[in-house]
Structures are given as structure tokens and as C-alpha cells.
Design a protein around this motif. Structure first.
Motif, PDB file in Angstrom:
ATOM      1  N   ALA A  56       0.840  -1.210   0.000  1.00 32.56           N
ATOM      2  CA  ALA A  56       0.000   0.000   0.000  1.00 32.56           C
ATOM      3  C   ALA A  56       0.866   1.249   0.000  1.00 32.56           C
ATOM      4  CB  ALA A  56      -0.917  -0.007   1.216  1.00 32.56           C
TER       5      ALA A  56
ATOM      6  N   ALA B 179      -5.451  -1.244   0.350  1.00 31.03           N
ATOM      7  CA  ALA B 179      -5.662  -0.700   1.692  1.00 31.03           C
ATOM      8  C   ALA B 179      -5.289  -1.819   2.660  1.00 31.03           C
ATOM      9  CB  ALA B 179      -7.105  -0.270   1.889  1.00 31.03           C
ATOM     10  N   VAL B 180      -4.415  -1.510   3.615  1.00 27.87           N
ATOM     11  CA  VAL B 180      -4.006  -2.508   4.606  1.00 27.87           C
ATOM     12  C   VAL B 180      -4.221  -1.913   5.992  1.00 27.87           C
ATOM     13  CG1 VAL B 180      -2.148  -3.987   5.442  1.00 27.87           C
ATOM     14  CG2 VAL B 180      -2.227  -3.370   3.018  1.00 27.87           C
ATOM     15  N   PHE B 181      -5.006  -2.590   6.813  1.00 27.59           N
ATOM     16  CA  PHE B 181      -5.264  -2.106   8.174  1.00 27.59           C
ATOM     17  C   PHE B 181      -5.811  -3.257   9.006  1.00 27.59           C
ATOM     18  CE2 PHE B 181      -8.716  -1.212   5.260  1.00 27.59           C
ATOM     19  CZ  PHE B 181      -9.767  -1.921   5.845  1.00 27.59           C
ATOM     20  N   ASN B 182      -5.617  -3.189  10.321  1.00 28.17           N
ATOM     21  CA  ASN B 182      -6.186  -4.164  11.271  1.00 28.17           C
ATOM     22  C   ASN B 182      -6.170  -5.600  10.732  1.00 28.17           C
ATOM     23  OD1 ASN B 182      -6.930  -1.662  12.265  1.00 28.17           O
ATOM     24  ND2 ASN B 182      -9.103  -1.930  11.910  1.00 28.17           N
TER      25      ASN B 182
ATOM     26  N   GLN C 159      -6.072  -6.748   7.809  1.00 27.77           N
ATOM     27  CA  GLN C 159      -6.900  -6.925   6.611  1.00 27.77           C
ATOM     28  C   GLN C 159      -6.163  -6.310   5.437  1.00 27.77           C
ATOM     29  OE1 GLN C 159     -11.167  -6.077   6.096  1.00 27.77           O
ATOM     30  NE2 GLN C 159     -11.164  -5.560   8.266  1.00 27.77           N
TER      31      GLN C 159
ATOM     32  N   MET D  84      -7.083  -5.069   1.357  1.00 25.05           N
ATOM     33  CA  MET D  84      -8.086  -4.939   0.294  1.00 25.05           C
ATOM     34  C   MET D  84      -7.367  -4.538  -0.988  1.00 25.05           C
ATOM     35  SD  MET D  84     -11.022  -2.791   2.287  1.00 25.05           S
ATOM     36  CE  MET D  84     -12.335  -2.954   1.084  1.00 25.05           C
TER      37      MET D  84
END
Lengths: 276, 129
Positions: free
Chosen positions: A73, A82-85, A87, A89
């Protein structure tokens, strides 16, 4: 020799020049690189012999390997990730297919998938070798398809490239590498304004160019005055002529019915060779 | 509760920025104490995918609610995946909208309120690239 046909403004007659010029020359190849709305085939009616899909690489994530470090990302200039928590996408429609995410992923979690974005069609029309690209509906990026069309360039022929209007990426991709660019305009304030943008673009790309005025007789003299002032060769003027318009509306390149014009297009070609 | 409000500058008395992906600042506010962090939005000038990048930044701050004017389809998809509630149509100062949210006057949205590239401004919308 590679001659590209561009314009600032749309609808000024790029395809008219490209098809009529191609029909006036021998040993010629015509590439319609306006892949968002190709139309030269409507006039040349080629027999299509080969169709090749155009694919671009898009990433897929192997989630068993991904540790959500976010390097992909961070790297992606087009924000396709999108990379977060814990996860990740992926937004494939934003991916430009550069393959950078595969290189930066420390876990080798990126897998390259291929997505079809268009098709290249090859055929013959009269004695013209004809190639055109078609971008798939809904696909935002024309450049990969344009590049594939241009891979078909045969340097042993006179190559004519019909570009899209404007001055954005598809135009740059189409005219890049040409020996000369013909800018087609109409003698109106709109034609002149957008011609100015195209001139700026070509000067930056260091491609020699000249101007063809189509629908001469409408509008004003400002395009001619501009060319004179800027030292841009005015290669040809095509008058606003009802017969040409009628032939166009029936999908007939006018040199076929008005053969005297072939000489004018040969003169245009000579002028191009002198200036290139 | 940790709330993110899109703002035109880094203070609680600034106006809500009506754009999500291309707002100037994210104010991350603790609605109980009104302590806040002003985070400049690095996605404001990106070529594309601003909403996605902004949503990721906000999600990594651990916020529970985003309050803004409008939100596009990619941003809403990302925020929803992060389990963040999204409130749109907010206007006034950041302090005012936090107060309105606390008193239950703001409603959650589930769909995008604008299309892609909404916040890019004149001349760039729908550009071919």
C-alpha cells in the motif's frame, strides 16, 4: 517511417486524414490507436484475420503468507491497496499493472493474475495492413491496449498512427516514437485553442509536426496566423465541401470517389518527408 | 469514543471539510475529553485512490466513527471493511458536529454519497488516464 495523426480538439478529421493518406500511399500500415473509440475500420472495412486479447497483470494476495506489513500500500502510487487491522483490500480497477507490489512484498504473498482489458484486431483492407485496438467497456486505462497495437509496427512500411484527441496519456502513448506528427485542426477558436495544447505537447516530446486545416472556409484565419507566427508548417487545407461530407457520412474515404485528392495527399506525404 | 472529523484546518473550531479522501485534515477527537490529534491528510493531492488511502490512514488510528460531508464508493468500502461507522452531510465546526453526534442528531450512512473523483476539483474530474 512512422507518421502519427493527432489533434487537440476532437472531431477535427484525424481519421479522415489517416484513412485517405493511407489509401493514397503504397506499402502502408495503418494503426488505429484511438482504442477508446476506434473508427478507421468503418471507413476501410478491413477483413479481420487475427484477434489477440490484451491482458494486464493485477495482483492477488495469498493471505496465508501476508502479514499485513502494508509495504504494498505504501509503494502503490495509485492506491490500489488498503491494509489495516490485519486486513488487506485490493482495488484492481486502480491498478496500472506495474508489478511493483510483487517486488516490494517481503513475504512473496503477491500473486500475479491477468485481467483482459481489450483486444487487438489485425487484418487487411485493400492493400493496407490494418491494426486496431479496442478497449473493453468500463476499463479506464487505454495505454496497455495502445502499446499492444504498436507492437505490430512494421518498420519496412510507411506506418500511419491514428491517435485519440486531447493531450493525455493515450495520445502520448500513441504518438511516442513517431518520426512526424500531423496535427489536424479546424479553423475555429476551439480548434485553435486545443491545437495550442497539442503543439506544446509535441514540442516537449521533441517530435516534428505540421498542421492540416480541415473544413477550411468555416471560422476565421486565426489558425493560419498562429501557424505563421509559430513557424509551424501548414501542410494541407481541406475545404468545407458538401461532397466530402456526404461521402464521410456514408463511410467512404473521399479519395476513392474524388481521385484528384490522391495527388494532394501525396504532396502532403512529400511535405512530411521533407520536414521530418 | 474516538471520532474522526474531516476538517479544513487543525483546530476544533474550524469548518468540517465536505470531502473525505481529499480533505485537508483529519481531527481525531476523543468525544469524552475533547482531546484531539490533528493529522494532515497526505492523500489530498494524490493522483487517484485518495479515498482508499485516507480510509486506511483513519482505520490505522483505531477510530470508531468518521464524520464528513461526502464519501465516495471506494472510501466507504474500505471504511466499512474496517468496521468504522460513517456519518455524512455534516457541516459547521468540528466542535459543533461532535456535540451533535453525542446528542444523537447525526445519522449513519451505508452508501456512497458521491461518485469517484468528486473531491478532485474542476478540470480533473473524469480525466482519461
Amino acid at each position: 517511417m512512422i507518421i502519427s495523426i493527432a489533434s487537440g480538439k476532437g472531431g477535427t478529421g484525424k481519421t479522415t486524414i489517416a484513412t485517405n493518406l493511407a489509401l493514397s500511399l503504397e506499402n502502408v500500415q495503418l494503426l488505429d490507436c484511438d482504442v477508446e473509440e476506434p473508427n478507421a475500420h468503418i471507413f476501410l472495412k478491413p477483413e479481420i484475420k487475427i484477434q489477440t486479447p490484451v491482458c494486464i497483470p493485477v495482483p492477488r494476495v495469498d493471505e496465508t503468507k501476508c502479514d499485513y506489513c502494508g509495504k504494498c500500500a505504501e509503494f502503490c502510487e495509485f492506491n490500489a491497496f488498503a491494509v489495516f487491522n490485519k486486513q488487506i483490500m485490493i482495488f484492481p480497477e486502480l491498478c496500472h499493472g506495474c508489478g511493483g507490489c510483487l517486488l516490494v512484498c517481503p513475504k512473496n504473498a503477491m500473486v500475479e493474475n491477468y485481467k483482459e482489458v481489450g483486444v487487438v484486431k489485425k487484418g487487411v483492407a485493400r492493400d493496407i495492413e490494418f491494426v486496431y485496438g479496442e478497449l473493453k467497456l468500463g476499463e479506464p486505462m487505454a495505454v496497455p491496449v495502445i502499446r499492444k497495437v504498436k507492437e505490430e509496427i512494421d518498420e519496412n512500411k510507411t506506418v500511419i498512427i491514428d491517435a485519440s484527441p486531447g493531450t493525455s496519456c493515450p495520445v502520448i502513448a500513441a504518438v511516442h516514437g513517431s518520426d512526424y506528427c500531423i496535427l489536424v485542426t479546424e479553423p475555429t477558436p476551439f480548434g485553435l485553442h486545443d491545437l495550442g495544447l497539442a503543439v506544446e505537447t509535441l514540442r516537449k516530446m521533441k517530435i516534428p509536426f505540421g498542421v492540416v486545416i480541415n473544413c477550411d472556409g468555416i471560422g476565421d484565419q486565426k489558425v493560419q496566423e498562429y501557424c505563421k507566427k509559430e513557424g509551424i508548417p501548414l501542410l494541407l487545407k481541406i475545404p468545407m465541401d458538401r461532397r466530402i461530407a456526404e461521402l464521410y457520412s456514408r463511410g467512404i474515404p473521399f479519395v476513392l470517389e474524388m481521385p484528384k485528392w490522391k495527388d494532394k495527399f501525396l504532396e502532403l506525404f512529400d511535405a512530411v518527408q521533407i520536414h521530418a | 469514543m474516538k471520532i474522526c472529523v474531516t476538517a479544513s484546518s487543525g483546530s476544533l473550531d474550524t469548518q468540517v471539510d465536505p470531502r473525505f479522501g481529499r480533505c485537508q485534515y483529519f481531527l481525531i477527537v476523543d468525544s469524552d475529553t475533547m482531546d484531539f490529534e490533528a493529522m494532515p491528510n497526505i492523500s489530498a493531492d494524490t493522483m487517484g485512490g485518495a479515498g482508499i488511502q485516507a480510509a486506511q490512514a483513519v482505520a490505522n488510528k483505531g477510530v470508531e466513527v468518521v464524520i464528513t460531508g461526502n464519501v465516495g464508493p471506494n472510501a466507504i468500502q474500505t471504511l466499512s471493511a474496517a468496521g468504522i461507522k460513517i456519518i455524512t452531510g455534516a457541516f459547521g465546526t468540528v466542535r459543533e458536529v461532535i456535540k451533535m453526534h453525542k446528542s444523537g442528531q447525526l445519522k449513519e450512512t451505508s452508501g456512497a454519497t458521491v461518485s469517484e473523483h468528486f473531491g478532485m476539483g474542476m478540470g480533473r474530474k473524469g480525466g482519461r488516464f
